[in-house]
Design a protein around this motif. Structure first.
Motif, mmCIF file in Angstrom:
data_model
loop_
_atom_site.group_PDB
_atom_site.id
_atom_site.type_symbol
_atom_site.label_atom_id
_atom_site.label_comp_id
_atom_site.label_asym_id
_atom_site.label_seq_id
_atom_site.Cartn_x
_atom_site.Cartn_y
_atom_site.Cartn_z
ATOM 1 N N LEU A 203 7.410 -1.531 -1.200
ATOM 2 C CA LEU A 203 6.757 -1.998 -2.424
ATOM 3 C C LEU A 203 6.088 -0.838 -3.163
ATOM 4 O O LEU A 203 5.181 -1.042 -3.962
ATOM 5 N N SER A 204 6.526 0.372 -2.884
ATOM 6 C CA SER A 204 5.832 1.536 -3.471
ATOM 7 C C SER A 204 5.939 1.561 -4.994
ATOM 8 O O SER A 204 4.998 1.959 -5.685
ATOM 9 N N ILE A 205 7.078 1.119 -5.519
ATOM 10 C CA ILE A 205 7.216 1.141 -6.986
ATOM 11 C C ILE A 205 6.284 0.101 -7.610
ATOM 12 O O ILE A 205 5.586 0.373 -8.595
ATOM 13 N N PHE A 206 6.252 -1.052 -6.996
ATOM 14 C CA PHE A 206 5.342 -2.079 -7.530
ATOM 15 C C PHE A 206 3.892 -1.626 -7.398
ATOM 16 O O PHE A 206 3.065 -1.883 -8.279
ATOM 17 N N THR A 207 3.617 -0.930 -6.314
ATOM 18 C CA THR A 207 2.255 -0.398 -6.138
ATOM 19 C C THR A 207 1.919 0.553 -7.279
ATOM 20 O O THR A 207 0.816 0.489 -7.850
ATOM 21 N N ASP A 208 2.871 1.415 -7.620
ATOM 22 C CA ASP A 208 2.639 2.353 -8.736
ATOM 23 C C ASP A 208 2.437 1.600 -10.043
ATOM 24 O O ASP A 208 1.588 1.962 -10.860
ATOM 25 N N LEU A 209 3.256 0.555 -10.223
ATOM 26 C CA LEU A 209 3.107 -0.232 -11.457
ATOM 27 C C LEU A 209 1.717 -0.851 -11.538
ATOM 28 O O LEU A 209 1.104 -0.904 -12.609
ATOM 29 N N LEU A 210 1.241 -1.322 -10.409
ATOM 30 C CA LEU A 210 -0.104 -1.915 -10.390
ATOM 31 C C LEU A 210 -1.141 -0.871 -10.782
ATOM 32 O O LEU A 210 -2.057 -1.146 -11.569
ATOM 33 N N ARG A 211 -1.004 0.300 -10.240
ATOM 34 C CA ARG A 211 -1.972 1.359 -10.551
ATOM 35 C C ARG A 211 -1.893 1.735 -12.030
ATOM 36 O O ARG A 211 -2.909 1.878 -12.701
ATOM 37 N N GLN A 212 -0.661 1.918 -12.495
ATOM 38 C CA GLN A 212 -0.497 2.379 -13.890
ATOM 39 C C GLN A 212 -1.036 1.346 -14.887
ATOM 40 O O GLN A 212 -1.551 1.696 -15.946
ATOM 41 N N THR A 213 -0.893 0.102 -14.548
ATOM 42 C CA THR A 213 -1.315 -0.941 -15.500
ATOM 43 C C THR A 213 -2.755 -1.391 -15.264
ATOM 44 O O THR A 213 -3.274 -2.228 -15.996
ATOM 45 N N GLY A 214 -3.377 -0.849 -14.223
ATOM 46 C CA GLY A 214 -4.778 -1.201 -13.955
ATOM 47 C C GLY A 214 -4.955 -2.488 -13.178
ATOM 48 O O GLY A 214 -6.089 -2.933 -12.959
ATOM 49 N N TYR A 215 -3.873 -3.081 -12.746
ATOM 50 C CA TYR A 215 -3.997 -4.342 -12.024
ATOM 51 C C TYR A 215 -4.248 -4.144 -10.522
ATOM 52 O O TYR A 215 -4.382 -5.117 -9.780
ATOM 53 N N ASP A 216 -4.317 -2.909 -10.090
ATOM 54 C CA ASP A 216 -4.693 -2.668 -8.695
ATOM 55 C C ASP A 216 -6.121 -3.149 -8.445
ATOM 56 O O ASP A 216 -6.419 -3.748 -7.413
ATOM 57 N N SER A 217 -6.987 -2.923 -9.432
ATOM 58 C CA SER A 217 -8.389 -3.354 -9.233
ATOM 59 C C SER A 217 -8.498 -4.872 -9.207
ATOM 60 O O SER A 217 -9.324 -5.435 -8.490
ATOM 61 N N LEU A 218 -7.645 -5.538 -9.965
ATOM 62 C CA LEU A 218 -7.674 -7.000 -9.949
ATOM 63 C C LEU A 218 -7.372 -7.525 -8.549
ATOM 64 O O LEU A 218 -8.017 -8.464 -8.065
ATOM 65 N N LEU A 219 -6.399 -6.868 -7.913
ATOM 66 C CA LEU A 219 -5.986 -7.352 -6.590
ATOM 67 C C LEU A 219 -6.879 -6.828 -5.474
ATOM 68 O O LEU A 219 -6.638 -7.071 -4.303
ATOM 69 N N LEU A 220 -7.902 -6.101 -5.874
ATOM 70 C CA LEU A 220 -8.915 -5.676 -4.897
ATOM 71 C C LEU A 220 -10.151 -6.564 -4.965
ATOM 72 O O LEU A 220 -10.990 -6.533 -4.086
ATOM 73 N N ASN A 221 -10.252 -7.334 -6.049
ATOM 74 C CA ASN A 221 -11.498 -8.076 -6.219
ATOM 75 C C ASN A 221 -11.518 -9.340 -5.354
ATOM 76 O O ASN A 221 -10.615 -9.572 -4.553
ATOM 77 N N THR A 222 -12.535 -10.141 -5.524
ATOM 78 C CA THR A 222 -12.763 -11.245 -4.576
ATOM 79 C C THR A 222 -12.288 -12.589 -5.085
ATOM 80 O O THR A 222 -12.689 -13.622 -4.576
ATOM 81 N N GLN A 223 -11.462 -12.584 -6.101
ATOM 82 C CA GLN A 223 -10.885 -13.863 -6.517
ATOM 83 C C GLN A 223 -9.553 -14.081 -5.802
ATOM 84 O O GLN A 223 -9.027 -13.181 -5.167
ATOM 85 N N THR A 224 -9.043 -15.282 -5.908
ATOM 86 C CA THR A 224 -7.832 -15.613 -5.161
ATOM 87 C C THR A 224 -6.608 -15.570 -6.069
ATOM 88 O O THR A 224 -6.596 -16.200 -7.128
ATOM 89 N N TYR A 225 -5.606 -14.828 -5.624
ATOM 90 C CA TYR A 225 -4.363 -14.696 -6.382
ATOM 91 C C TYR A 225 -3.180 -14.854 -5.443
ATOM 92 O O TYR A 225 -3.293 -14.693 -4.228
ATOM 93 N N THR A 226 -2.040 -15.129 -6.047
ATOM 94 C CA THR A 226 -0.780 -15.043 -5.315
ATOM 95 C C THR A 226 0.086 -14.028 -6.044
ATOM 96 O O THR A 226 0.179 -14.045 -7.278
ATOM 97 N N VAL A 227 0.690 -13.131 -5.280
ATOM 98 C CA VAL A 227 1.527 -12.077 -5.854
ATOM 99 C C VAL A 227 2.936 -12.215 -5.286
ATOM 100 O O VAL A 227 3.108 -12.388 -4.078
ATOM 101 N N TRP A 228 3.897 -12.188 -6.180
ATOM 102 C CA TRP A 228 5.294 -12.077 -5.763
ATOM 103 C C TRP A 228 5.711 -10.643 -6.082
ATOM 104 O O TRP A 228 5.936 -10.301 -7.264
ATOM 105 N N ALA A 229 5.762 -9.815 -5.094
ATOM 106 C CA ALA A 229 5.987 -8.389 -5.338
ATOM 107 C C ALA A 229 7.474 -8.059 -5.192
ATOM 108 O O ALA A 229 8.056 -8.260 -4.120
ATOM 109 N N PRO A 230 8.117 -7.519 -6.266
ATOM 110 C CA PRO A 230 9.530 -7.136 -6.163
ATOM 111 C C PRO A 230 9.689 -5.877 -5.304
ATOM 112 O O PRO A 230 8.855 -4.962 -5.373
#
Lengths: 530, 1057
Positions: free
Chosen positions: A53-80
């Protein structure tokens, strides 16, 4: 002094003993039990830890959504997985963001007990999460069984073998599809952004004691309010979208029915009403995947279309995130089905402000009578005379809303006396007069209708008509071409209704043996003449 | 009467019959042989530690009216009328001891320091010597030490009686007292609390009076200052003299009186702190946000609505960010260390004309919950006036005033700050923020989850209680002869309580009230007036015949008139916290009230016969009438159109250790066998059940009317409890080892139970006599003087109580009582109060597991909903695949297997240290608090167990998934919430120091320090394993989350002037 030292020691012992009280194996084992089957790490940590999932990880970082998935709310992720995202490094940031948001949603969505459900992604797109023959899929992309249902501290991770493409919704499609400029210009021009007090939270008061809000600005479009929320994707629609040619053609066809007095807005209002008449039946709640197999359709504003496949002739279909769009080169609505429908005023309905003289009005039900099925809505109006004088005949005047500029045939439908007494064969002897706006824009008040169904003008003696004593009588009153439309938005504007039909019982005192002094009226009908 | 009752006891009944026969046979033989011949006894009284003679020790002989004193070397000579005589030996600085001569002419008596004495030592001045009692160790007295944090006598009972009384602290709020059960549970629905008799006058314990403050009980015993109490006696058997009020035992409280003319001033001062109670762990802000944001997904909330929720918006630029991004420890907002101060001064003295005891006291408590507490002022005057040679008058006057600041307690999601502090979102702030993001000192309103602000609820509530208690008692006494005394005690007492309650606007969440709609704020007020007139005309007879025969008897006529009136009013929605007067801006004002009168008359008689200090027999009976008895009640007899109940009892004892044949059993210093039978009753029937009556109602706030509220029930009557008991008292090695064992078996018939009227009647419930209940058990105490060194002594005592309660008959079948989301099952073969719910077997980890199990629930519309992955696995006992009420099982029994205490007392020089350990074993607890905080069905904050909730396919866990509103009932009443409530608790540790200071002014000075609830060992998962949800039998074992007990530390000083 010795005593002091003694007490000091004793209290120290007591405190130590009290601290030991907090040590309880059962307590610790229960309240600090290990967290489920997950690692206790965040979603982002779980994603980052997966090499595929390294590419998706990079996408998360580049778009700033890495912090969203670090916070304390509940999400579901379908990671390609990486293979699915090959080449994504060349995408624009907007496209990357669209993709990331299209694979994350709020709340927890494990596969347990899943059949099929629509997931609302962060990009406000609906994507189907469903059970398949071999497992589960999101937007048609398969979940990897070994990497599904991974529990993180803030949600659930599923790994998928592809990525779910970003789809525009109908509103976005209208906004950017070529050839829809006229439709777009009308719809988008109606949008406003307004302060939403209900959604805003009062956070205090200012120095004048006025409430201060954490403001929420809401998008508002009165057209979407009526035809459906094409922009927020919480429902699916079928949209019939006229291209520019179709739009111009329809506009020219329809606008004559919306001639408007200058005092009511003139040409500008005529344009608005015409455009609204075009779009009000363009959106359907039902998803029409095959236009040939649909028996009937209801538009979101209530228009009914039988065998509607003709509407979709020569149209091009587009699959969108919240439904289907058919771009058509012609608006094929029949006038009577769409913008020029008959007007029916139920006599028992007083929403538009009914007036009457020398009569008491009652609403009666036809249920249980032999005319039950013939009386619309099973109700009718009784105008019972309150006097016996020849000069004070009982009468009722019905406002007729929303007439268009055009020709109508006006009817009044009577319910016979026999509905209450089978042996009563007395018909009604009635006269009519019509109030309307003439071509000069002036009101014509109570223009009498002659026995030959012609309008005589005010102060003339009206003709007398006799109903059928044994059946429902749809009595032709007159035919008239209204020079101007008379539209109202809601019932509170009833005072603006300029078209009114007066129905008067003309039975003399000496005639009551042969004619009924009552009036029993089912409805008033205005049928457009094409 | 006895024959009317089918006594269904265990084998103990036969044992008692045999005992009676064996006990009476030798007594009869000795009676025939009795010849009075005086025997001279020579003896020595020595210190048990050093062996040195004790000079000036006093020796009295019961019944002989002779006495002697020891010489310098401890020797004495005395003549006794019987070789079986009992010597009563007392000396300054030593514990009084009774010693059987058992035919010897020379005796050696060892006395122990008064610092080493049985923990359950009899009060010397009590009417009968301990060894002469036919009622057993269960009829024991104890001195109240006054060296503890207890403010009421029922709280102190645990410290002085332990296994003799099962004492359950009602809550950690000061002065709330305790629920007390003697010898099991002797009722199901009616009052099972003992009768408190203060200075001869029964007190109404107002057991079923409802306060307008949630979780509060207005304990009438708080009116008695502990320092004013001279002795407390727990009577568990032989209580027939109190007839229809005694089936739950009787606790006799005697207040202090002057015993001598010398003026003595006694000053008691103590102060201490109660720490904040132990808190159940809760989710922190991040954990809670994660939980809530998952739970939201199960509510069906639309995405558009979700976007508007401020607590899900993590953008710091938003002005609501500050309000929703905190980590507030709400408990810290409301708790503090409570401080208690208690001052009491009393004076005794008098002259030949009169003796008096006068006391003034003041107690003040700041509760551990902010803004709560109470103050108590009390005064007591007890006087004995000698009017003439044969005429005296006893006077008792008592007054107390209690002012309480209260707040709702327990699981109340609107106005209980303690509960709000548990459920409130930790990411919220207690205070508001300015638009610039600065925190203000203003309280935030009730939040987005409709949970009030606990700190603000405390500050803005105006919840008070004011109680005034007054009693006056006159007891003229005429000594007709040496043997006969006639007395008449008249007593009047009145107790007026004013309660005021205000639920604040905006800071507390609105409450939906039927007939009102949403109540945004409310005010209510209640005034309760209880008054009682009591008169007891009585004759006491005491006579010895030929020295060896002693007869003591009394009889009399007791009348009691009780009236209880309460007036209640409430109003809603003044919509302002500055408009709190009920008649102000409030609407929907409603009034209600009670005005009850209850009268009872009792004729009683008791005779106690002793032969030669070896054989004792006692017979008692009473005949009771009550306005609560129906004219056609079962049992008793009819007279004057009224039903009268008869309660007899019979008991006997054999002091084996006084027998000459025990002459050589030197090591057996005491051996007594006891047995008895008694019948008692319980008249705590709700008032006016015999009559049909109407109640006034207000219809839609428009018109008033009367509705039928009760149908006449002329058959309603008392519960009757027959009890047989047998016991042994044994002292070994000069009473260094003392053992007491008591066995009992009781049967309660005509149980007062609450039943439902047919639903069509619309009348709710009614009382009926239906069913039988039994209690079998034992109580035992062991007292050992372990060490008796020169400057160091150690005494220990262990007590064990056990009862086995069973419902043996319910004529109309079993029934379920619902309370606190629990179901309590009353059925034949079960104990009272057992929990009835579902059994669980973990959580479905996977969808496949759930499918394989195929369990489902009804959807109420003819269809079913299947359990899925993450749901609880409920045991399907039927088994039909449907989990419904037919699958309920017994899942817990709140009755303990064993309970009791361990006392330890050490002394070294002038220091002494005592430690009390209490325990309960085998009692199940329904943890209602945990049921609320681990349900995973609402936005209330939860315990960290919620972190282990099932989250996804394959999760192996015991905690089911979180689903809003719990559609599958995963949190239903089940064995998930039943826990083992066993505990061992270091209840109190007290260190005291006798300051060696004596002068003309100070006669004695003692300084002490105590610590309470220091250490608790328990697997219980609540804050405190020691609790009581209420006085009712069926509410025991339910932890209703009332204020738990906490550590307390007290210091005190006692000064004799």
């Amino acid at each position: 002094m010795k005593a002091q030292k003694f007490f000091l020691k004793m209290f120290t012992l007591m405190w130590l003993a009290s601290l030991s009280m907090s040590c309880s194996d059962a307590w610790e084992n229960h309240y600090n039990r290990e967290v489920g089957s997950g690692s206790g790490e965040s979603l982002f940590a779980n994603i980052e830890a997966q090499p595929e999932l390294s590419i998706f990880t990079d996408l998360l970082r580049q778009t700033g959504y890495d912090s969203l998935l670090l916070n304390t709310q509940t999400y579901t992720v379908w990671a390609p997985i990486n293979d699915a995202l090959a080449g994504s490094e060349n995408w624009s940031l907007d496209k990357k963001t669209e993709l990331v948001k299209n694979h994350i949603t709020r709340f927890a969505h494990p596969t347990s007990d899943l059949q099929s459900k629509t997931i609302f992604m962060l990009d406000k797109k609906f994507v189907t999460f469903a059970r398949t023959v071999n497992g589960f899929a999101i937007g048609g992309k398969n979940l990897l069984p070994a990497l599904s249902n991974i529990v993180a501290s803030n949600g659930i991770l599923h790994v998928i073998d592809g990525y779910v493409p970003y789809l525009s919704n109908i509103w976005e499609f209208i906004g950017k599809a070529p050839g829809l400029d006229s439709l777009r210009a009308y719809l988008y021009s109606r949008s406003t952004f307004e302060f939403d007090q209900a959604a805003s939270i009062e956070i205090g008061t200012n120095e004048f004691g006025q409430a201060v809000y954490d403001s929420v600005i809401s998008f508002y479009n009165p057209v979407l309010e009526k035809i459906g929320s094409l922009h927020i994707e919480d429902s699916v629609y079928t949209a019939l979208l006229p291209d520019n040619v179709a739009w111009v053609k329809a506009y020219e066809q329809i606008k004559n029915g919306y001639k408007t007095l200058a005092v009511d807005g003139g040409d500008a209002q005529q344009g608005l009403n015409t455009r609204w008449a075009i779009v009000k039946n363009l959106i359907f709640k039902k998803l029409v995947t095959n236009t040939q197999e649909v028996d009937s359709l209801f538009s979101t504003t209530g228009g009914r279309f039988a065998q509607p496949s003709y509407l979709f002739e020569n149209s091009t279909k587009y699959e969108l995130s919240n439904g289907l769009a058919y771009v058509t080169d012609s608006v094929r609505f029949k006038a009577a089905e769409s913008w020029q429908q008959p007007i029916v005023v139920e006599a028992e309905n007083s929403d538009y402000g009914r007036s009457y003289k020398f009569a008491s009005l009652y609403v009666r039900s036809a249920l249980g009578s032999s005319f039950s099925a013939l009386v619309s809505d099973s109700k009718y109006l009784i105008a019972e005379p309150t006097t016996v004088s020849n000069t004070t005949q009982n009468e009722v005047t019905f406002p007729i809303p929303n007439v268009l500029s055009g020709k109508y045939r006006i009817y009044c439908v009577f319910v016979p006396s026999s509905i209450v007494a089978e042996t009563d064969k007395r018909p009604y002897k009635v006269s009519f007069s019509l109030t309307y706006i003439n071509s000069a824009g002036q009101p014509v008040v109570e223009s009498a209708v002659s026995a030959k169904n012609l309008l005589l003008g005010s102060g003339k003696l009206a003709g007398v008509f006799t109903s059928n004593a044994s059946e429902i009588t749809k009595m032709f009153v007159t035919e008239i071409e209204f020079p101007y439309c008379n539209l109202i938005d809601n019932k509170s504007d009833a005072a603006k209704i300029s078209t009114k039909l007066r129905v008067r019982n003309e039975t003399r005192i000496t005639e009551t043996v042969r004619f009924d002094k009552m009036l029993r009226i089912d409805n008033i009908i205005l049928e457009p003449v094409q | 009467m006895i024959s009317d009752n089918k006594i269904k006891h265990s084998g103990i009944y036969k044992l008692v019959l045999i005992f009676f026969y064996l006990a009476w046979l030798p007594a009869h033989i000795f009676t025939l042989q009795a010849n009075t011949a005086w025997h001279e006894i020579k003896g020595f009284v020595k210190d048990a530690q050093s062996g040195a003679g004790i000079s000036a020790a006093r020796i009295n002989v019961a019944g002989d009216k002779v006495s002697a004193a020891t010489d310098v070397d401890g020797s004495f000579v005395i003549k006794v009328s019987s070789p079986a005589a009992t010597l009563k030996v007392s000396a300054y600085g030593y514990a009084t001891r009774e010693f059987s001569v058992r035919g010897k002419s020379e005796v050696l008596i060892f006395l122990f320091s008064e610092k080493l004495r049985n923990f359950y030592n009899p009060v010397p001045a009590f009417a009968k010597s301990d060894n002469r009692l036919t009622q057993p160790a269960s009829h024991k007295s104890a001195m109240v030490t006054g060296q503890s944090s207890a403010l009421t006598i029922d709280e102190a009972l645990q410290e002085v009686f332990s296994a003799d009384a099962r004492v359950l602290t009602r809550s950690g709020n000061a002065g709330m007292g305790a629920s007390v059960f003697l010898r099991g549970l002797n009722s199901i629905n009616a009052n099972a609390q003992p009768l408190y008799v203060v200075d001869g006058v029964p007190r109404n314990n107002l057991f079923d009076v409802t306060s307008i403050h949630d979780g509060f009980y207005s304990n009438p015993l708080l009116n008695i200052e502990l320092s004013d109490i001279e002795s407390v006696t727990v009577m568990k058997d032989g209580t027939s003299v109190y007839g229809s009020k005694a089936s739950n035992g009787v606790i006799l409280i005697r207040t202090r009186r002057a015993r001598e003319m010398a003026t003595r001033i006694n000053l008691n001062i103590n102060t201490g702190i109660n720490t904040a109670p132990r808190q159940i762990p809760l989710l922190n802000a991040g954990q809670y946000r994660s939980y809530v944001s998952e739970l939201l997904g199960t509510t069906g909330i639309s995405p558009a609505e979700t976007d508007q929720l401020p607590f899900l918006n993590d953008n710091p630029a938003r002005s609501t960010y500050n309000m929703y991004h905190n980590d507030t420890h709400w408990a810290s907002e409301i708790y503090r260390n409570g401080i208690t101060q208690n001052y009491n001064i009393n004076v005794t003295g008098g002259d030949e004309k009169a003796l008096y005891y006068f006391a003034l006291g003041y107690a003040n408590n700041n509760g551990v919950l902010k803004n709560t507490g109470f103050g108590r002022y009390n005064m007591r005057l007890n006087a004995d006036i000698k009017m003439a040679d044969r005429i005296s008058v006893g006077v008792n006057i008592g007054f107390s005033r209690i002012d309480r600041q209260l707040i709702d307690d327990g699981v109340n999601a609107f106005t209980s700050p303690a509960w709000l502090s548990k459920i409130k979102a930790p990411f919220l702030s207690p205070n508001t923020f300015t638009s610039l993001g600065d925190q203000t000192t203003e309280y935030a309103y009730a939040d987005i989850f409709m949970v009030g602000n606990p700190g603000a609820v405390i500050d803005y509530s105006i919840n008070t209680l004011k109680q005034n208690y007054f009693n006056v008692s006159l007891k003229p006494e005429y000594r007709v002869s040496e043997s006969l005394v006639i007395s008449n005690q008249f007593d009047y007492q009145t107790d007026k309580t004013n309660e005021d309650y205000y639920r604040p606007y905006l800071f507390a969440a609105p409450v939906y009230v039927d007939g009102v709609g949403y109540s945004y704020n409310a005010r209510s007020s209640q005034v309760m007036r209880y008054s009682s007139v009591f008169n007891d005309l009585r004759a006491d007879y005491s006579k010895s015949f030929r020295y060896r025969h002693t007869l003591k008897a009394f009889g009399g006529l007791r009348y009691q008139y009780n009236s209880y009136e309460s007036d209640f009013a409430e109003g809603h929605n003044s919509m302002s916290n500055s408009s709190v007067n009920l008649m102000g801006g409030f609407s929907n004002i409603r009034t209600d009230g009670i005005n009850n009168i209850y009268k009872s008359l009792s004729c009683y008689f008791n005779a106690h016969y002793a032969y030669d200090n070896r054989y004792f027999a006692e017979a008692t009976f009473s005949v009771d009438g009550s306005s609560r008895f129906g004219a056609q009640a079962n049992g008793g007899f009819s007279l004057f159109g009224q039903r009268w109940a008869v309660f007899p009892s019979l008991s006997a004892a054999w002091l084996v250790s006084s027998e000459p044949f025990m002459k050589k059993a030197e090591n057996v210093s005491l051996l007594k066998l006891r047995a008895g039978y008694g019948l008692t009753g319980n008249d705590d029937i709700a008032d006016y059940q015999t009559n049909a009556y109407f109640s006034s109602v207000r219809l839609k706030n428009v018109s008033s009317g009367l509705v039928l509220s009760s149908l006449a029930n002329p058959e309603i009557g008392w519960e009757s409890t027959s009890r047989v008991h047998a016991g042994i008292d044994m002292g070994l090695f000069n009473d260094r080892f003392v053992l007491t064992i008591d066995l009992f078996s009781s049967v309660t018939q005509n149980l007062l139970v609450l039943k439902d009227y047919p639903e069509v009647s619309g009348l709710g419930k009614y009382w009926s006599n239906d069913g039988t209940l039994s209690n079998n058990g034992f109580e035992t105490t062991v007292n050992i003087k372990v060490l008796n060194l020169k400057d160091f002594g150690w005494e220990t005592a262990l007590s064990v109580g056990h009862y086995r309660n069973r419902i043996t008959e319910l004529n109309n079948g079993s029934f379920v009582t619902k309370a606190f989301d629990a179901e309590i099952y009353s059925a034949v073969g079960n104990a009272a109060g057992v929990f009835y719910g579902y059994k669980t077997n973990g959580v479905f980890a996977t969808e496949a597991e759930a499918l394989a199990a195929g369990l489902k629930i009804s959807d109420g519309k003819g269809g079913f909903i299947s359990f899925g992955a993450g749901d609880m696995i409920f045991a399907d006992f039927t088994p039909d695949g449907v989990i419904d009420e037919k699958d309920r099982q017994l899942i817990g029994d709140p009755n303990p297997d064993y309970y009791g205490s361990v006392h330890n007392n050490f002394y070294f020089g002038n220091f002494s240290l005592s430690a009390l350990i209490t325990y309960s074993c085998g009692n199940d607890v329904y943890n209602y608090q945990r049921q609320q905080l681990e349900a995973g069905r609402s936005f209330d904050n939860q315990t960290p167990v919620m972190l282990a909730r099932w989250k996804s396919e394959g999760d192996q866990t015991l905690q089911p998934r979180a689903v809003y509103d719990d559609p599958m009932g995963n949190a239903r009443f089940s064995d998930r919430w039943i826990e083992d409530g066993s505990y061992v608790r270091l209840k109190s540790v007290t260190v005291s120091y006798d300051v060696p200071l004596k002068n003309g002014f100070i006669q004695g000075l003692k300084i002490w320090a105590s610590a309470g609830n220091l250490l608790t060992m328990s697997n219980y998962l609540g804050s405190d394993p020691e609790f009581s949800a209420g006085n009712k039998v069926l509410f025991q074992g339910i932890d209703a989350a009332l204020m738990p007990s906490s550590h307390n530390y007290f210091i005190g000083i006692k000064m004799d002037l």
